[in-house]
Scaffold this motif. Structure first.
Motif, PDB file in Angstrom:
ATOM      1  N   THR A   1      -6.452  -4.845  -6.757  1.00  0.00           N
ATOM      2  CA  THR A   1      -5.070  -4.407  -6.981  1.00  0.00           C
ATOM      3  C   THR A   1      -5.033  -3.306  -8.026  1.00  0.00           C
ATOM      4  O   THR A   1      -5.921  -3.208  -8.883  1.00  0.00           O
ATOM      5  N   GLY A   2      -4.028  -2.441  -7.906  1.00  0.00           N
ATOM      6  CA  GLY A   2      -3.883  -1.326  -8.845  1.00  0.00           C
ATOM      7  C   GLY A   2      -4.896  -0.217  -8.607  1.00  0.00           C
ATOM      8  O   GLY A   2      -5.055   0.675  -9.437  1.00  0.00           O
ATOM      9  N   ALA A   3      -5.568  -0.250  -7.472  1.00  0.00           N
ATOM     10  CA  ALA A   3      -6.617   0.732  -7.193  1.00  0.00           C
ATOM     11  C   ALA A   3      -6.046   1.945  -6.448  1.00  0.00           C
ATOM     12  O   ALA A   3      -5.199   1.803  -5.570  1.00  0.00           O
ATOM     13  N   ILE A   4      -6.516   3.113  -6.823  1.00  0.00           N
ATOM     14  CA  ILE A   4      -6.132   4.368  -6.156  1.00  0.00           C
ATOM     15  C   ILE A   4      -7.399   4.806  -5.417  1.00  0.00           C
ATOM     16  O   ILE A   4      -8.360   5.254  -6.036  1.00  0.00           O
ATOM     17  N   ILE A   5      -7.421   4.630  -4.111  1.00  0.00           N
ATOM     18  CA  ILE A   5      -8.681   4.733  -3.369  1.00  0.00           C
ATOM     19  C   ILE A   5      -8.688   5.960  -2.443  1.00  0.00           C
ATOM     20  O   ILE A   5      -7.912   6.027  -1.482  1.00  0.00           O
TER      21      ILE A   5
ATOM     22  N   ILE B   1       0.861  -1.194   0.000  1.00  0.00           N
ATOM     23  CA  ILE B   1       0.000   0.000   0.000  1.00  0.00           C
ATOM     24  C   ILE B   1       0.890   1.234   0.000  1.00  0.00           C
ATOM     25  O   ILE B   1       1.838   1.320   0.785  1.00  0.00           O
ATOM     26  N   THR B   2       0.593   2.195  -0.877  1.00  0.00           N
ATOM     27  CA  THR B   2       1.284   3.480  -0.788  1.00  0.00           C
ATOM     28  C   THR B   2       0.293   4.529  -0.289  1.00  0.00           C
ATOM     29  O   THR B   2      -0.918   4.406  -0.496  1.00  0.00           O
ATOM     30  N   ILE B   3       0.847   5.545   0.381  1.00  0.00           N
ATOM     31  CA  ILE B   3       0.007   6.638   0.881  1.00  0.00           C
ATOM     32  C   ILE B   3       0.211   7.840  -0.041  1.00  0.00           C
ATOM     33  O   ILE B   3       1.285   8.454  -0.066  1.00  0.00           O
ATOM     34  N   SER B   4      -0.811   8.126  -0.815  1.00  0.00           N
ATOM     35  CA  SER B   4      -0.755   9.203  -1.796  1.00  0.00           C
ATOM     36  C   SER B   4      -1.415  10.460  -1.222  1.00  0.00           C
ATOM     37  O   SER B   4      -1.403  10.676   0.004  1.00  0.00           O
ATOM     38  N   ALA B   5      -1.978  11.295  -2.064  1.00  0.00           N
ATOM     39  CA  ALA B   5      -2.622  12.540  -1.626  1.00  0.00           C
ATOM     40  C   ALA B   5      -3.531  13.039  -2.746  1.00  0.00           C
ATOM     41  O   ALA B   5      -3.347  12.660  -3.913  1.00  0.00           O
TER      42      ALA B   5
ATOM     43  N   LYS C   1       0.151   1.609 -10.230  1.00  0.00           N
ATOM     44  CA  LYS C   1      -0.633   0.950 -11.288  1.00  0.00           C
ATOM     45  C   LYS C   1       0.251   0.044 -12.137  1.00  0.00           C
ATOM     46  O   LYS C   1      -0.151  -1.046 -12.531  1.00  0.00           O
ATOM     47  N   THR C   2       1.468   0.497 -12.420  1.00  0.00           N
ATOM     48  CA  THR C   2       2.386  -0.292 -13.251  1.00  0.00           C
ATOM     49  C   THR C   2       2.812  -1.570 -12.535  1.00  0.00           C
ATOM     50  O   THR C   2       2.763  -2.681 -13.098  1.00  0.00           O
ATOM     51  N   ILE C   3       3.208  -1.406 -11.277  1.00  0.00           N
ATOM     52  CA  ILE C   3       3.711  -2.557 -10.517  1.00  0.00           C
ATOM     53  C   ILE C   3       2.587  -3.552 -10.228  1.00  0.00           C
ATOM     54  O   ILE C   3       2.821  -4.766 -10.185  1.00  0.00           O
ATOM     55  N   ALA C   4       1.373  -3.040 -10.054  1.00  0.00           N
ATOM     56  CA  ALA C   4       0.241  -3.958  -9.816  1.00  0.00           C
ATOM     57  C   ALA C   4       0.122  -4.944 -10.975  1.00  0.00           C
ATOM     58  O   ALA C   4      -0.129  -6.135 -10.767  1.00  0.00           O
ATOM     59  N   VAL C   5       0.319  -4.446 -12.189  1.00  0.00           N
ATOM     60  CA  VAL C   5       0.229  -5.326 -13.366  1.00  0.00           C
ATOM     61  C   VAL C   5       1.415  -6.288 -13.398  1.00  0.00           C
ATOM     62  O   VAL C   5       1.256  -7.492 -13.640  1.00  0.00           O
ATOM     63  N   GLU C   6       2.617  -5.763 -13.116  1.00  0.00           N
ATOM     64  CA  GLU C   6       3.820  -6.605 -13.196  1.00  0.00           C
ATOM     65  C   GLU C   6       3.866  -7.660 -12.088  1.00  0.00           C
ATOM     66  O   GLU C   6       4.357  -8.766 -12.300  1.00  0.00           O
ATOM     67  N   TRP C   7       3.402  -7.296 -10.885  1.00  0.00           N
ATOM     68  CA  TRP C   7       3.538  -8.200  -9.728  1.00  0.00           C
ATOM     69  C   TRP C   7       2.321  -9.104  -9.510  1.00  0.00           C
ATOM     70  O   TRP C   7       2.390 -10.055  -8.733  1.00  0.00           O
ATOM     71  N   GLY C   8       1.224  -8.803 -10.216  1.00  0.00           N
ATOM     72  CA  GLY C   8       0.013  -9.611 -10.047  1.00  0.00           C
ATOM     73  C   GLY C   8       0.263 -11.104 -10.246  1.00  0.00           C
ATOM     74  O   GLY C   8      -0.173 -11.930  -9.429  1.00  0.00           O
ATOM     75  N   PRO C   9       0.978 -11.491 -11.315  1.00  0.00           N
ATOM     76  CA  PRO C   9       1.204 -12.924 -11.540  1.00  0.00           C
ATOM     77  C   PRO C   9       1.970 -13.599 -10.393  1.00  0.00           C
ATOM     78  O   PRO C   9       1.914 -14.823 -10.261  1.00  0.00           O
ATOM     79  N   GLN C  10       2.686 -12.813  -9.597  1.00  0.00           N
ATOM     80  CA  GLN C  10       3.403 -13.406  -8.462  1.00  0.00           C
ATOM     81  C   GLN C  10       2.584 -13.350  -7.163  1.00  0.00           C
ATOM     82  O   GLN C  10       3.088 -13.648  -6.076  1.00  0.00           O
ATOM     83  N   GLY C  11       1.345 -12.929  -7.309  1.00  0.00           N
ATOM     84  CA  GLY C  11       0.453 -12.948  -6.148  1.00  0.00           C
ATOM     85  C   GLY C  11       0.660 -11.788  -5.194  1.00  0.00           C
ATOM     86  O   GLY C  11       0.321 -11.881  -4.017  1.00  0.00           O
ATOM     87  N   VAL C  12       1.207 -10.670  -5.705  1.00  0.00           N
ATOM     88  CA  VAL C  12       1.406  -9.483  -4.858  1.00  0.00           C
ATOM     89  C   VAL C  12       0.437  -8.396  -5.329  1.00  0.00           C
ATOM     90  O   VAL C  12       0.426  -8.029  -6.506  1.00  0.00           O
ATOM     91  N   ARG C  13      -0.379  -7.898  -4.395  1.00  0.00           N
ATOM     92  CA  ARG C  13      -1.312  -6.812  -4.716  1.00  0.00           C
ATOM     93  C   ARG C  13      -0.696  -5.469  -4.328  1.00  0.00           C
ATOM     94  O   ARG C  13       0.037  -5.383  -3.330  1.00  0.00           O
ATOM     95  N   VAL C  14      -0.964  -4.436  -5.128  1.00  0.00           N
ATOM     96  CA  VAL C  14      -0.410  -3.099  -4.869  1.00  0.00           C
ATOM     97  C   VAL C  14      -1.529  -2.067  -5.017  1.00  0.00           C
ATOM     98  O   VAL C  14      -2.150  -1.983  -6.084  1.00  0.00           O
ATOM     99  N   ASN C  15      -1.797  -1.320  -3.962  1.00  0.00           N
ATOM    100  CA  ASN C  15      -2.859  -0.313  -3.998  1.00  0.00           C
ATOM    101  C   ASN C  15      -2.387   0.990  -3.364  1.00  0.00           C
ATOM    102  O   ASN C  15      -1.378   1.023  -2.653  1.00  0.00           O
ATOM    103  N   SER C  16      -3.132   2.055  -3.639  1.00  0.00           N
ATOM    104  CA  SER C  16      -2.786   3.375  -3.112  1.00  0.00           C
ATOM    105  C   SER C  16      -3.984   3.971  -2.382  1.00  0.00           C
ATOM    106  O   SER C  16      -5.112   3.889  -2.863  1.00  0.00           O
TER     107      SER C  16
END
Ligand code: NAP
Ligand code: COA
Length: 262
Positions: free
Chosen positions: A242-246, A142-146, A171-186
């Motif tokens: 994953t890849g969501a900016i919430i 998870i990243t903390i954006s603004a 968003k880029t890393i969510a696509v690249e890391w998805g196949p390895q089972g890692v979710r990335v959100n902001s």
């Protein structure tokens, strides 16, 4: 009284960058409350050790590491120490940030670089060095954006550019890391009460009140509200997100660009 949070992360490990104070400290505290063994990192040895001691005082496992996120190798060493202590990382939060209010023509080269190097390059350093220590599959990043990521706030050119860049990394890393089972959100926090960020953007009681009144929910948010969203995102309840900016902003971002301090 037991809550839905208790025990949710039992046996898991978390690493929170930029967690000596404010929103990120509340996130680290919430993850620890839910049962995770936590590593917290920030520049100041005194501040980060106090934060870690506070979390340990609740009965949770926690170590503090003093490290500047701008130092790529130093961040790598911090992850090695965290993994040595607690094992593979299930939850990684990248939230270190710096901000000051200035017109574009009042931001020196060093000032621009300082914010870009902390908020954007620092985020790269945390993601890039952290990846090898993530539990795969299953880790949640998870990243903390603004709000500055979505809209061009005047007097925030450096932060606008850095946070927009960091969200594109997500968003880029969510696509690249998805196949390895890692979710990335902001997470995009709105104006959050009792934080250094809001003290800088709305330095007078009048500016603070204006910011609260200008929000669709007519109030500032709380650190707890952001921490609960982080807890949701790293739980199994968010397994397909994953890849969501919430935004967690009371609807602020729906209104487009504002001025700092409302
Ligand atoms: P804060 O308390 O000042 O948190 C910033 C944290 O980052 C501190 O722990 C600071 O600790 C650390 N940090 C700063 N530079 C660092 C560096 N170079 N290396 C390592 N750690 C560093 O501010 P906050 O308002 O809670 O903000 C937290 C996050 O929420 C930020 O990402 C911010 O952009 C975001 N946010 C805040 C708001 C708000 O209303 N407050 C709204 C939207 C987004 P040290 O000084 O010890 O390094
Ligand atoms: N207006 C204009 N320029 C400013 C400024 C301001 N209010 N504050 C700092 N700068 C400039 C400095 O003058 C310097 O540029 P120069 O060398 O050309 O004079 C440059 O920014 C770097 O400042 P410095 O204090 O050396 O950087 P640092 O790495 O020690 O600190 C900051 C980074 C500037 C972002 C500092 O505010 C910080 O540490 N912030 C962390 C806490 C925070 O911002 N929390 C809120 C998060 S949203």
């Amino acid at each position: 009284m037991a809550t839905f949070r208790d025990g949710l992360l039992a046996g898991k490990t978390a690493f929170v960058a930029g967690a000596s104070s404010g929103i990120n400290l509340q996130i680290a505290t919430r993850l620890a409350q839910a049962g995770a063994a936590v590593t917290v990192l920030s520049r100041s040895p005194e501040k980060i050790e106090a934060a870690a001691a506070g979390i340990r005082a609740t009965g949770a496992k926690c170590i503090g590491i003093a490290q500047d996120v701008r130092d790529h190798d130093g961040v790598g060493a911090a992850f090695a120490k965290a993994a040595d202590t607690h094992g593979e990382i299930d939850i990684l939060v990248s939230g270190a940030a710096g901000n000051f209010v200035a017109p574009f023509n009042g931001i020196s080269y060093n000032g621009f670089r300082a914010v870009i190097d902390i908020d954007l390059v620092g985020c790269y350093n945390v993601m890039r060095q952290g990846f090898q220590h993530l539990r795969k599959p299953g880790a949640s990043v998870i990243t903390i954006s603004a709000p500055q990521s979505l809209h061009p706030y005047p007097f925030q050119a450096h932060v606008n550019a850095a946070k927009a860049g960091a969200d594109m990394l997500v968003k880029t890393i969510a696509v690249e890391w998805g196949p390895q089972g890692v979710r990335v959100n902001s997470i995009i926090p709105g104006p959050i009460a009792d934080t250094e960020g809001m003290n800088r953007l709305a330095p007078t009681p009048e500016a603070m009140a204006k910011s609260a009144k200008g929000n669709p929910m007519q109030r500032l948010g709380t650190k707890d509200e952001v921490a609960d969203l982080a807890l949701f995102l790293c739980s199994d309840a968010a397994a397909y997100i994953t890849g969501a900016i919430i935004p967690c902003d009371g609807g602020l971002c729906l209104q487009g660009a504002g001025r700092v301090g409302g």
